[in-house]
Write a protein that holds these residues in place. Structure first.
Motif, short mmCIF file in Angstrom:
data_model
loop_
_atom_site.label_atom_id
_atom_site.label_comp_id
_atom_site.label_asym_id
_atom_site.label_seq_id
_atom_site.Cartn_x
_atom_site.Cartn_y
_atom_site.Cartn_z
N PHE A 1 0.83 -1.21 0.00
CA PHE A 1 0.00 0.00 0.00
C PHE A 1 0.87 1.26 0.00
N LYS A 2 2.00 1.21 0.69
CA LYS A 2 2.91 2.35 0.69
C LYS A 2 3.39 2.66 -0.71
N GLU A 3 3.77 1.62 -1.45
CA GLU A 3 4.27 1.82 -2.81
C GLU A 3 3.20 2.40 -3.72
N ILE A 4 1.97 1.91 -3.59
CA ILE A 4 0.87 2.42 -4.43
C ILE A 4 0.63 3.89 -4.16
N LEU A 5 0.60 4.30 -2.89
CA LEU A 5 0.33 5.68 -2.54
C LEU A 5 1.49 6.60 -2.95
N LEU A 6 2.71 6.12 -2.82
CA LEU A 6 3.86 6.93 -3.24
C LEU A 6 3.82 7.15 -4.75
N LYS A 7 3.49 6.11 -5.51
CA LYS A 7 3.43 6.23 -6.97
C LYS A 7 2.31 7.17 -7.41
N SER A 8 1.30 7.31 -6.56
CA SER A 8 0.18 8.20 -6.91
C SER A 8 0.45 9.64 -6.47
N GLY A 9 1.66 9.90 -5.97
CA GLY A 9 2.04 11.27 -5.64
C GLY A 9 1.84 11.67 -4.19
N GLN A 10 1.55 10.71 -3.32
CA GLN A 10 1.33 11.02 -1.90
C GLN A 10 2.69 11.02 -1.18
N ASP A 11 3.41 12.15 -1.26
CA ASP A 11 4.77 12.19 -0.72
C ASP A 11 4.92 13.09 0.51
#
Length: 323
Positions: free
Chosen positions: A213-223
């Motif tokens: 889930f961390k990887e999905i959110l990071l890829k969607s721009g949640q930084d």
């Protein structure tokens, strides 16, 4: 002989909340005579209420993912017997142990360690057991009031009043189900295996890793930290609505946070201003695969019910001002 039913419609009775508690108590006290099947299905249904479509329908296979994870961690990881005899194993135990030997899976592995293809294979096998023996029996245990089901088409459709009941009292219902399941396990397992049993049963469905889930959110721009908006250096994955309330891992309920905010929030419900932010965030990622059956209405509904059952000061009321 409800387990023999192939198709059944839910009884059309008007049920008060008192009726629902009475039927649930009747179920919990009578569910485990020979195996843990019904209690595990109850846990799975409580977990997957967030995955129901707008009609209250969910597939057998979706339920089986929850059932299989619960059983893998009970039977393989913790070595707990699931039947009331020392000489025979339950069908689910046989399926799991045969699978573990066939694929040479280390006994210490949790369900999350399995590859996607192995999970799918095992879930299908466990689903067959539940399809044959459990859905009809569970239906009868609630006097035919809890759901409609169709074995050929492989779905159940939970009655709306039960969906509300399960969501409203999920934490309580999960606790008493865990307790009754633990009582059954205590009777048929050694004292050594029963150490910390309530803790094992309570967290048997919790993920050991939220990296996916961390990887999905990071890829969607949640930084940035969802709460304080500082750029993330060390990243924590937080259940916006705490896991103890939602009892499931769904993408629409995950946010990325800094360690300080995650630690401060702990098991509390976030203030409403953060709910508004999450609604907006989910609009940005609503087309991702893991957002199936998500609706803004569902998030808001679960959030409000969680608030009603939370005794803490909402996170964000004081903590951010103190930073």
């Amino acid at each position: 002989m409800g387990w023999r039913l192939d198709v059944a419609e839910a009884s059309e009775h008007y049920l008060t909340e008192s009726d629902l508690w009475r039927l649930t108590q009747q179920f919990l006290l009578n569910a485990a005579h020979t195996t843990t099947y019904k209690h595990v299905l109850m846990k799975a249904l409580l977990e997957c209420t967030t995955e129901l479509d707008e009609t209250g329908k969910v597939t057998f296979l979706e339920i089986s993912k929850h059932v299989t994870k619960i059983y893998w961690n009970l039977v393989i990881t913790n070595g707990l017997r699931q039947v009331n005899t020392q000489t025979v194993e339950s069908s689910v135990e046989k399926v799991l142990k045969k699978f573990q030997i066939k694929h040479n899976v280390p006994l210490e592995w949790s369900f999350e360690n399995l590859s996607g293809s192995l999970k799918e294979e095992l879930c299908k096998s466990v689903n067959q057991v539940y399809k044959n023996y459990v859905y009809g029996s569970f239906y009868s245990s609630f006097n035919g009031t809890v759901y409609s089901f169709n074995k050929k088409e492989e779905w159940i459709k939970i009655v709306p009043v039960y969906i509300v009941f399960f969501e409203k009292y999920k934490r309580i219902l999960m606790n008493v189900t865990n307790y009754q399941l633990s009582i059954f396990l205590e009777k048929y397992n050694s004292s050594e295996l029963m150490q910390n049993i309530l803790n094992k049963v309570e967290f048997i469905s919790a993920r050991h890793s939220l990296k996916e889930f961390k990887e999905i959110l990071l890829k969607s721009g949640q930084d940035k930290c969802f709460y304080c908006r500082k750029t993330l250096k060390k990243i924590h994955v937080d259940h916006f609505i705490p896991w103890s309330y939602i009892q499931n891992d769904v993408l629409w309920n995950f946010v990325l946070s800094c360690p300080r905010c995650n630690s401060s929030k702990n098991n509390r419900i976030a203030e409403t201003k953060f709910l508004i932010k999450l609604v907006d965030r989910n609009k940005e990622i609503q087309n991702l695969e893991y957002m199936t059956n998500y609706t803004e209405k569902k998030l808001q509904y679960v959030y409000e019910l969680s608030k009603l059952n939370d005794g803490h000061v909402p996170y964000g009321t004081f903590s951010l001002e103190r930073r």
